[in-house]
Design a protein around this motif. Structure first.
Motif: not given
Length: 459
Positions: A316-331
């Motif tokens: 799901i990190l790649s999805c977070c990067n595509r929508v610029r979601s801050s949860v990506g950093s947490s992951l």
């Protein structure tokens, strides 16, 4: 039709044994010398009781098979390429196959499949497993005994796994589907592990070939019948990937976070800046002054649930990067922390690449980012995680290396990663590598005509 009729008349002019040999090859499409040896025990159905064929007890030696195959080469009906014999024209095969009565064709495929399957472990014939399974699948409607149907379903599972490991996903899908079709309505009670594997692998290959409707149907069955959450691991991972591939990015992230919570690794969908900062400091402190070699030398992860949690977070990190979601950093921080706490695995590469991406894009620590980017590439190599090559390369060569290296140095790694990603079914990140390659090629002054041609190739 006229060609088939004329060719059929010619075949009927040959001796009975010759006709039988050509029918045998017609059932298979082509044969090699090793396969001819396997088929020596298959007998003409016109000479035996049909019921005895189904019980596999009516085989006798047929030493004339090779002789007649060579005869048909001389007649021009078959051609030889090395040790392989095949029809000189498709219409010849159609003609020979049409001479087998309709009510006998499935029986022919059944006895051929049984004979090849019985000898497959003692022969070195290429793709013998695929041949055996394909023949038996063409006769599955007349396999009525439950034990035999389970036996053929297991053969399909084995064939599907082999095709899947070679990235031949359409072929794998057909084997898994045939395996499922051989199961009855009580399969989840009587053959739970077999059913679970067939349905899990089916959903995965349907995702790989983009057949999302069939994937959803299979996943629905699996989620209903799986006995525990652990047995749903693969299915959930497939669903997360498929949602992302269909651009349902937030749904993919939410599904992934749901799984992580079930695994005891909860993350907020919208973490505050204070939480991000706190997690970054925690990760930085845990890394301390650890060198690349110290991290590479850490013990391997042993907890399968933690490893699966890392797999889900990586996905799901790649999805977070595509929508610029801050949860990506947490992951990203969580992946690094889990690697340091429980041991490293292939998904640690995604964690360190993402951490490096954060350092370069947010913190501005380009040297640190480069160091962790290099570490992530070494982890992919160490674990021989080819399936992660495209994902890690997209992060490293698009988000880290351009800060410290000239763009031209990223061209070959990106195109190599694209090819590996396509080969291993990671189409999304393979395309991302191709997109970054074209962008970098344009920006570093490659000839526009060449760049345009390559862009069209990857579209």
């Amino acid at each position: 039709n006229d060609v088939v009729e004329l060719m059929s008349q010619k075949i009927l002019s040959f001796p009975k044994e010759a006709q039988y040999s050509l029918k045998m090859v017609a059932c298979l499409g082509s044969v090699c010398e090793g396969l001819i040896h396997c088929l020596a025990g298959v007998k003409d159905l016109s000479m035996v009781n049909k019921k005895s064929i189904q019980s596999s007890n009516a085989y006798t030696e047929n030493s004339a098979l090779l002789k007649w195959i060579i005869f048909f080469v001389e007649e021009g009906l078959l051609t030889r390429e090395g040790s392989k014999y095949k029809f000189a024209h498709d219409q010849i095969q159609v003609s020979a196959y049409s001479l087998i009565p309709e009510d006998e064709k499935k029986l022919w495929h059944l006895q051929i499949g049984n004979e090849i399957s019985a000898q497959r472990k003692t022969t070195n014939i290429e793709n013998v497993l695929f041949i055996a399974a394909s023949q038996l699948n063409r006769s599955q409607n007349i396999i009525t005994e439950k034990g035999e149907r389970i036996k053929v379903a297991l053969l399909n599972l084995e064939a599907g796994e082999k095709a899947m490991s070679s990235s031949v996903f359409h072929l794998a899908a057909s084997f898994f589907e045939s395996g499922r079709n051989l199961l009855d309505e009580k399969c989840w009670d009587d053959n739970y592990r077999l059913s679970l594997k067939l349905y899990s692998y089916s959903s995965e290959v349907y995702y790989c070939i983009g057949n999302y409707n069939s994937m959803e149907l299979v996943l629905g069955e699996l989620f209903v019948h799986a006995k525990c959450f652990e047995d749903k691991f693969k299915a959930y991972h497939t669903q997360i990937q498929a949602l992302g591939a269909q651009d349902h990015l937030y749904d993919s992230i939410k599904c992934g976070l749901f799984v992580l919570e079930k695994l005891g690794e909860p993350c907020d969908l919208f973490p505050s800046p204070q939480v991000i900062r706190s997690e970054y400091i925690k990760t930085k402190d845990m890394l301390g002054s650890k060198t690349e070699e110290e991290i590479l030398g850490r013990r391997l992860i042993e907890d399968s649930q933690i490893e699966f949690a890392m797999r889900v977070a990586s996905t799901i990190l790649s999805c977070c990067n595509r929508v610029r979601s801050s949860v990506g950093s947490s992951l990203a921080f969580r992946l690094v922390q889990l690697s340091l706490r429980h041991g490293v695995c292939s998904y640690s590469a995604i964690g360190f690449a993402s951490y490096g991406y954060f350092l370069s894009g947010v913190v501005g620590d380009y040297e640190g980012a480069s160091s962790y980017g290099k570490l992530s590439l070494r982890l992919v190599e160490t674990f021989q995680a080819k399936e992660l090559t495209a994902k890690v390369s997209a992060l490293v060569y698009a988000g880290i290396k351009p800060w410290i290296n000239i763009l031209r140095t990223s061209l070959k790694p990106l195109i190599d990663a694209h090819e590996i990603g396509m080969r291993y079914g990671d189409i999304q990140h393979a395309c991302e590598c191709a997109m970054q390659y074209c962008s970098h090629a344009y920006q570093c002054g490659e000839e526009l005509e060449k760049v345009e041609k390559e862009m069209k190739n990857y579209c």
